[in-house]
Design an enzyme around this catalytic site. Sequence first.
Site, PDB file in Angstrom:
ATOM      1  N   THR A  31      -2.088  -6.165  -0.605  1.00 57.21           N
ATOM      2  CA  THR A  31      -3.053  -5.374  -1.351  1.00 57.21           C
ATOM      3  C   THR A  31      -3.757  -4.378  -0.436  1.00 57.21           C
ATOM      4  OG1 THR A  31      -4.825  -5.517  -2.979  1.00 57.21           O
ATOM      5  CG2 THR A  31      -4.998  -6.976  -1.061  1.00 57.21           C
ATOM      6  N   GLY A  58       0.359  -2.101  -4.360  1.00 56.14           N
ATOM      7  CA  GLY A  58      -0.420  -3.226  -3.855  1.00 56.14           C
ATOM      8  C   GLY A  58       0.170  -4.548  -4.277  1.00 56.14           C
ATOM      9  N   ASP A  59      -0.670  -5.422  -4.825  1.00 55.88           N
ATOM     10  CA  ASP A  59      -0.247  -6.736  -5.306  1.00 55.88           C
ATOM     11  C   ASP A  59      -0.353  -6.763  -6.829  1.00 55.88           C
ATOM     12  OD1 ASP A  59       0.092  -9.825  -4.355  1.00 55.88           O
ATOM     13  OD2 ASP A  59      -1.068  -9.669  -6.205  1.00 55.88           O
ATOM     14  N   PRO A 115       0.796  -1.226   0.000  1.00 54.24           N
ATOM     15  CA  PRO A 115       0.000   0.000   0.000  1.00 54.24           C
ATOM     16  C   PRO A 115       0.831   1.280   0.000  1.00 54.24           C
ATOM     17  CG  PRO A 115       0.010  -0.974   2.181  1.00 54.24           C
ATOM     18  CD  PRO A 115       0.695  -1.958   1.277  1.00 54.24           C
ATOM     19  N   ASP A 118       4.875   2.306 -11.116  1.00 50.52           N
ATOM     20  CA  ASP A 118       3.580   2.962 -11.263  1.00 50.52           C
ATOM     21  C   ASP A 118       3.575   4.311 -10.558  1.00 50.52           C
ATOM     22  OD1 ASP A 118       2.455   0.944 -12.736  1.00 50.52           O
ATOM     23  OD2 ASP A 118       1.435  -0.006 -11.052  1.00 50.52           O
ATOM     24  N   LYS A 120      -0.093   5.226 -14.436  1.00 55.15           N
ATOM     25  CA  LYS A 120      -1.413   5.455 -15.021  1.00 55.15           C
ATOM     26  C   LYS A 120      -2.332   5.939 -13.909  1.00 55.15           C
ATOM     27  CE  LYS A 120      -1.817   1.256 -16.757  1.00 55.15           C
ATOM     28  NZ  LYS A 120      -0.460   0.702 -16.677  1.00 55.15           N
ATOM     29  N   MET A 179     -10.188   2.201  -5.780  1.00 52.31           N
ATOM     30  CA  MET A 179     -10.427   3.458  -6.496  1.00 52.31           C
ATOM     31  C   MET A 179     -11.853   3.929  -6.233  1.00 52.31           C
ATOM     32  SD  MET A 179      -8.446   2.393  -9.999  1.00 52.31           S
ATOM     33  CE  MET A 179      -8.975   0.669  -9.915  1.00 52.31           C
TER      34      MET A 179
END
Length: 473
Positions: free
Chosen positions: A332, A303-304, A226, A249, A271, A384
């Site tokens: 996650t 996360g995963d 996280p 990311d 993204k 999200m």
Amino acid sequence: MLSHFPAFFRVAGQVVAVFGDGDEAYAKVRLLRNTSARIVAFTQNPMASYAALLARHAIEIDRRDFVPDLVRGATLVFAATGEAERDRTIVQAARAERIPANAVDQPDYCDFYTPALVNRAPIAIAIGSEGVGPVLAQMIRAEIDRRLPRSLGRLGRLAEDYRSAVDRLIPRGVSRRLFWRSFFKGDIADAVEKGDMAEARRGATLLMLAGTRRSVGRVFLVGAGPGAEDLLTLRAHRLLMEADVIVHDALVPQAVIDMGRRDATRIPVGKRKGCHSKSQSEINDLLVELAREGKRVVRLKSGDPLVFGRAAEEMAALRDAEIPYEIVPGITSALAAAADFELPLTLRGVASSLVFTTGHDLTGDILPDWARLALSGATVAVYMGRTVAASVAERLMAAGLAEDTTVAIVENAGRQDKRLLHGTLKELPGLEARVELTGPVMVIIGDAVAGADFSRSQPLNGVASEAPVLLRN
């Protein structure tokens, strides 16, 4: 943040001056005996144990009264007379000559601090506390000293014997790093520890010959968890330290990215909603290209990797290109959010199943499978969640889920800057208006959520209310 930069002084053959007659001077000379410095003891009446140390090791003694010229030509100066004013005078004389100096127990007159030292020459580990915790530094030194094999120095010297040949024969980058990693652990290190240097040299030679073959690149799809550095797995941390390239990311915090090797190439491919720096196809091609160059690549995902991480597309591209890869799981965000709330995601007699969803499939007239599971008592974790909060709440209530069903919301789950909110399904659409929530938001819905600890969270509607009552069958 450190106020002193750790460094090692080059003192081989250089003069290091120690002023004093007693315990402080004795301690400094004994520490300096770990080096090949030319120690000069400025002492007129050394205590008996100090005099014995100086005589035993034939250390140069200068018995002259102090004058500023005595520090000239030294590389380092230690003022250890036990007299504060005299020590300050010595330091001022050294500073006038631009020589780093250290006055015992006077931080303002220390240009450097002497560390607690673990000596496995030529390997040395120095532990400093910037003068605030010397006893703690000594405790850490003792723990490290206990763990490191006494043969470590011999292993380091053996490595030095092979360094020039390795530099000639094994290409820079991943091949060379893998060689040294294998050199310093396993059979070679075991042989050195047993004192069998002939066997160690045979093993090192064979390893070097094997390392001349071109290394095949490899990709590691690594879960960063996280975002908290201490929630990264040990395997993920090790791979970051070994990677040539880190492809990361946007949601991975900089502090986690910085855990990689300093000289690793870092490539952002993040993204975020409405802003893609690279398409998924471009990311796939990039991973293949880097691996074909022989690089060890860490594809660092929030996360995963296997939970909403689009790892399937990257694995397919790597398989098609016959690039070896490995999956390294991460924590996650749903699990981190539940931990923040002390929230049981499953609860005997209340919720026996768990759903992970983004909620973006709430289109058309057909209710998604996960929504039907929510009606049967499953706990639903919505990733999200801020942007889909209204549609999730409306569809679930329209399908029959009670409007007073408890919801827990976490921004930046698992991190120090997390923010916790709680409310009901009826209040959930108001989450979309909370524009101050700029970090990733996790929403957890279900009867089991009522068992969470809401003492550290704020009500979603801005009005304090009693904590939800845990439902039981």
